[in-house]
Write a protein that holds these residues in place. Structure first.
Motif, PDB file in Angstrom:
ATOM      1  N   CYS A 129      51.462  37.776  30.683  1.00  0.00           N
ATOM      2  CA  CYS A 129      51.689  36.267  30.087  1.00  0.00           C
ATOM      3  C   CYS A 129      51.831  36.332  28.534  1.00  0.00           C
ATOM      4  O   CYS A 129      52.106  35.039  28.162  1.00  0.00           O
ATOM      5  N   LEU A 188      43.273  32.286  33.242  1.00  0.00           N
ATOM      6  CA  LEU A 188      43.975  32.685  33.228  1.00  0.00           C
ATOM      7  C   LEU A 188      43.280  33.960  34.371  1.00  0.00           C
ATOM      8  O   LEU A 188      42.521  35.651  33.632  1.00  0.00           O
ATOM      9  N   LEU A 192      46.647  37.620  37.449  1.00  0.00           N
ATOM     10  CA  LEU A 192      48.418  36.957  38.320  1.00  0.00           C
ATOM     11  C   LEU A 192      48.942  37.564  37.182  1.00  0.00           C
ATOM     12  O   LEU A 192      48.445  37.093  35.439  1.00  0.00           O
ATOM     13  N   CYS A 194      52.005  36.571  35.344  1.00  0.00           N
ATOM     14  CA  CYS A 194      53.481  35.573  34.549  1.00  0.00           C
ATOM     15  C   CYS A 194      54.941  35.479  35.186  1.00  0.00           C
ATOM     16  O   CYS A 194      54.993  36.656  34.696  1.00  0.00           O
ATOM     17  N   PHE A 230      42.995  29.320  37.996  1.00  0.00           N
ATOM     18  CA  PHE A 230      44.244  29.472  36.355  1.00  0.00           C
ATOM     19  C   PHE A 230      43.813  27.648  36.052  1.00  0.00           C
ATOM     20  O   PHE A 230      43.471  26.654  37.081  1.00  0.00           O
ATOM     21  N   HIS A 305      50.518  36.070  42.483  1.00  0.00           N
ATOM     22  CA  HIS A 305      49.398  36.194  42.446  1.00  0.00           C
ATOM     23  C   HIS A 305      48.929  38.248  43.013  1.00  0.00           C
ATOM     24  O   HIS A 305      49.044  37.767  43.937  1.00  0.00           O
TER      25      HIS A 305
END
Length: 364
Positions: A129, A188, A192, A194, A230, A305
């Motif tokens: 991310c 986030l 998670l 990205c 999120f 996820h």
């Protein structure tokens, strides 16, 4: 002589009749006394029950308020909730907007022992991310030390409640609302990963607000409410203000571990506040679509996820085992609950016609 015998018989008959009447009257009196005693006992027991009920309601009024909010959310969300949007997240315009109302700040939280030796998969997820959003103003990594310093400096009134949480999950849940309220930006979960840049989504949201407005976005959850794993928000959003002001009220034990976590500070906590503050709905957006839901191990257009589920307890299986088709039949599910409650109420009142009168008589 015959006349005298007849008079004697008549007198005897009258005496027997009188005796029977007295006996019947006596028996009737005894039955009435027994009935009155039973009635008085029932009345006393009923008064004691109502008294104890009132005492329990007073002692656990906080729990009652929270549970009412929880039930309200479950019953009303399928019929009336903030705007749900379905957008093509991969094809949103990345052209710079004139004004960036949402701060380009990214927040991750990891508290407790795991913060000292984070799982490599979580570090990889966070790094993915950061690398995709290197243009962001700031990337925050919140652990026990800097989280406590942040609260001490900006929200010292909440420190006592924050320290009282039984689990680090509750602390992390609560902390994210304060961070977004103070800094704004995006929060986030650590699990998670990205897959795609979020610049287009930020621009889309910026184009829906002006300098004197707010915007908040979260993903739809199952079966009602939102996920708090999120979230994107402007600074000082009034929804987040309502949430953090009510965290002390919701900081209670609801017997089941899962219920305690999700209601005290988790996704149901903020979902309840959304339903209770309809005046804020014009600044709240819910990202709809089954493909965007981030429950369990799954891929969405923008995230992978990992579905760590580190906080899930045994009672969470009750929620996981609910048939997924209920998700597509939320209104039917809620209607069934409402009809059931009305039926029980009518049935109970029908069998106890003087119930309401007795309650008012007792109270007054």
């Amino acid at each position: 002589m015959e006349y005298e015998n007849e008079n004697e018989k008549l007198n005897i008959s009258n005496e027997n009749l009188s005796t029977k009447k007295n006996r019947n009257y006596f028996d009737k009196s005894i039955n009435e006394v027994k009935y009155l005693k039973k009635t008085n006992v029932k009345s006393i027991l009923f008064r004691i029950f109502i008294f104890l009920l009132i005492i329990l309601l007073l002692l656990f009024r906080g729990h009652v308020i929270c549970i009412i909010g929880f039930i309200n959310c479950y019953l009303t969300w399928p019929f009336s909730s903030p705007v749900h949007i379905k957008i093509d997240l991969l094809n949103l315009s990345t052209k710079p907007v004139e004004h960036e109302y949402i701060p380009r700040r990214m927040h991750h939280i990891l508290l407790g022992p795991l913060s000292k030796s984070p799982p490599s998969s979580w570090l990889s997820a966070r790094n993915s991310c950061i690398s995709l959003h290197s243009n962001f103003e700031e990337h925050y990594y919140w652990t026990d030390n800097n989280s406590k310093e942040f609260l001490e400096k900006n929200y010292p009134w909440f420190l006592k409640s924050w320290n009282s949480y039984k689990t680090n999950v509750q602390k992390a849940d609560a902390l994210r609302y304060f961070l977004l309220h103070y800094y704004g930006g995006i929060f986030l979960d650590m699990d998670l990963y990205c897959l795609h840049k979020l610049d287009g989504l930020f621009n889309y949201l910026d184009n829906r607000v002006s300098s004197d407005q707010h915007i908040f976005l979260a993903v739809k959850a199952f079966p009602v409410g939102i996920s708090n794993g999120f979230m994107i928000s402007t600074r000082n959003h009034p929804l987040l203000e309502r949430v953090i002001k009510n965290l002390e009220l919701y900081n209670r034990n609801f017997l089941l571990p899962h219920a305690t976590i999700v209601i005290s500070a988790g996704p149901m906590c903020i979902s309840i506040q959304i339903q209770l503050n309809r005046s804020l709905w014009n600044s709240i957006l819910i990202l709809d679509g089954k493909e965007n839901m981030i429950g369990g191990k799954t891929n969405t257009p923008i995230f992978k996820h990992l579905g760590s589920g580190s906080w899930h307890k045994a009672d969470d299986m009750i929620f996981k085992n609910i048939p997924m088709n209920i998700q597509r039949q939320n209104q039917t599910f809620s209607i069934s609950i409402i009809v059931f409650i009305i039926f029980i109420f009518i049935f109970f009142i029908g069998r106890n016609k003087n119930f309401i009168k007795v309650i008012f008589r007792f109270i007054l």
